[in-house]
Design a protein around this motif. Structure first.
Motif, short mmCIF file in Angstrom:
data_model
loop_
_atom_site.label_atom_id
_atom_site.label_comp_id
_atom_site.label_asym_id
_atom_site.label_seq_id
_atom_site.Cartn_x
_atom_site.Cartn_y
_atom_site.Cartn_z
N SER A 89 0.82 -1.21 0.00
CA SER A 89 0.00 0.00 0.00
C SER A 89 0.86 1.26 0.00
CB SER A 89 -0.88 0.02 1.26
OG SER A 89 -1.53 1.25 1.38
N GLY A 91 -1.22 3.94 0.42
CA GLY A 91 -2.26 4.72 1.08
C GLY A 91 -3.15 5.54 0.16
N THR A 92 -2.96 5.39 -1.15
CA THR A 92 -3.65 6.28 -2.09
C THR A 92 -4.52 5.50 -3.06
OG1 THR A 92 -1.74 7.74 -1.96
CG2 THR A 92 -3.29 8.14 -3.76
N ARG A 112 -9.68 10.85 5.03
CA ARG A 112 -8.87 10.31 6.13
C ARG A 112 -9.28 10.90 7.47
NH1 ARG A 112 -2.89 10.56 3.28
NH2 ARG A 112 -2.94 8.50 2.30
N LEU A 182 -4.19 4.21 7.42
CA LEU A 182 -4.58 5.05 6.28
C LEU A 182 -3.38 5.41 5.40
CD1 LEU A 182 -7.09 7.38 8.15
CD2 LEU A 182 -7.67 5.71 6.36
N GLU A 183 -2.22 5.59 6.01
CA GLU A 183 -1.06 6.06 5.25
C GLU A 183 -0.21 4.92 4.68
OE1 GLU A 183 1.05 8.84 7.74
OE2 GLU A 183 -0.82 9.92 8.16
N HIS A 184 -0.24 3.74 5.34
CA HIS A 184 0.71 2.69 4.95
C HIS A 184 0.11 1.32 4.67
CE1 HIS A 184 3.93 5.43 6.07
NE2 HIS A 184 3.35 5.62 7.25
N ALA A 186 -3.69 0.56 4.03
CA ALA A 186 -5.00 0.41 3.36
C ALA A 186 -4.84 -0.15 1.95
CB ALA A 186 -5.71 1.76 3.31
#
Ligand code: FE2
Length: 201
Positions: A89, A91-92, A112, A182-184, A186
């Motif tokens: 991921s 995250g985007t 987020r 959420l950042e790493h 998802a």
């Protein structure tokens, strides 16, 4: 039939440093397996034995058969959770879901923020879900074992916010755990596939 849980879709250390092998040893190896074992014990000799896992969840929910519901929903929710994370991921989201996120929430950052508020705001144990609700996307939280499967909402991505999901790595800091997800972690490819499957992509 006997209910089983699939293998993790990655190695138990694959989500480090954001989620430790120790967390997955317990969360997957003990908690998830434990829910499935209890479900099999409760379903034995009952009509649930001949149903799919999704049918067991919906049927036990309607009958308020709480023990079966809790263990069946937890068996399903955790498999969905493992697929909601990926070691690859960034995250985007991409593709159609990226555009729908912007339309529904204003921006990825706003999404987020709302997701994090739902996580931190869930009192006690539960889950945060990105769902498709008709033509809209929404963020909902559910308590304990509850799952969007018993509603018309279609789950696209989830985060388990029970303490067993993060306490070894983040202690009491659910907000920091949610940021890491959420950042790493998802898995937006999984969310996109779920979105495509309902013909909205
Ligand atoms: Fe869990």
């Amino acid at each position: 039939m006997t209910f089983t849980i699939p293998d993790l879709p990655y190695e138990r250390n694959a989500l480090e440093p954001h989620m430790s092998r120790e967390t997955l040893d317990y969360h997957f190896g003990k908690h998830h397996q434990g829910y499935c074992n209890k479900l099999n014990a409760l379903a034995k000799g009952t009509p649930y034995e001949t149903m799919s896992l999704e049918e067991v969840i919906r049927s036990s929910f309607e009958k308020e058969d709480t023990g079966v519901f809790n263990n069946a929903a937890q068996t399903w929710n955790h498999t969905f959770l493992w697929n909601s994370m990926s070691p690859d991921s960034n995250g985007t989201p991409r593709g159609s879901l990226a555009a729908r996120i912007d339309e529904s929430f204003g921006s990825l950052d706003a999404f987020r923020q709302r997701f994090k508020e739902a996580s931190v705001g869930q009192f006690g144990s539960g889950y945060v879900w990105l769902v498709a609700d008709g033509d809209k996307l929404d963020i909902i939280s559910t308590a304990n074992a509850h799952t969007p499967l018993t509603s018309s909402k279609v789950p696209l991505l989830t985060l388990d916010v029970w303490e067993h999901a993060y306490y070894l790595d983040y202690r009491n800091e659910r907000d920091r755990f949610t940021d890491a997800f959420l950042e790493h972690l998802a898995n937006w490819e999984f969310a996109q596939a779920n979105y495509d499957a309902i013909g909205k992509g």
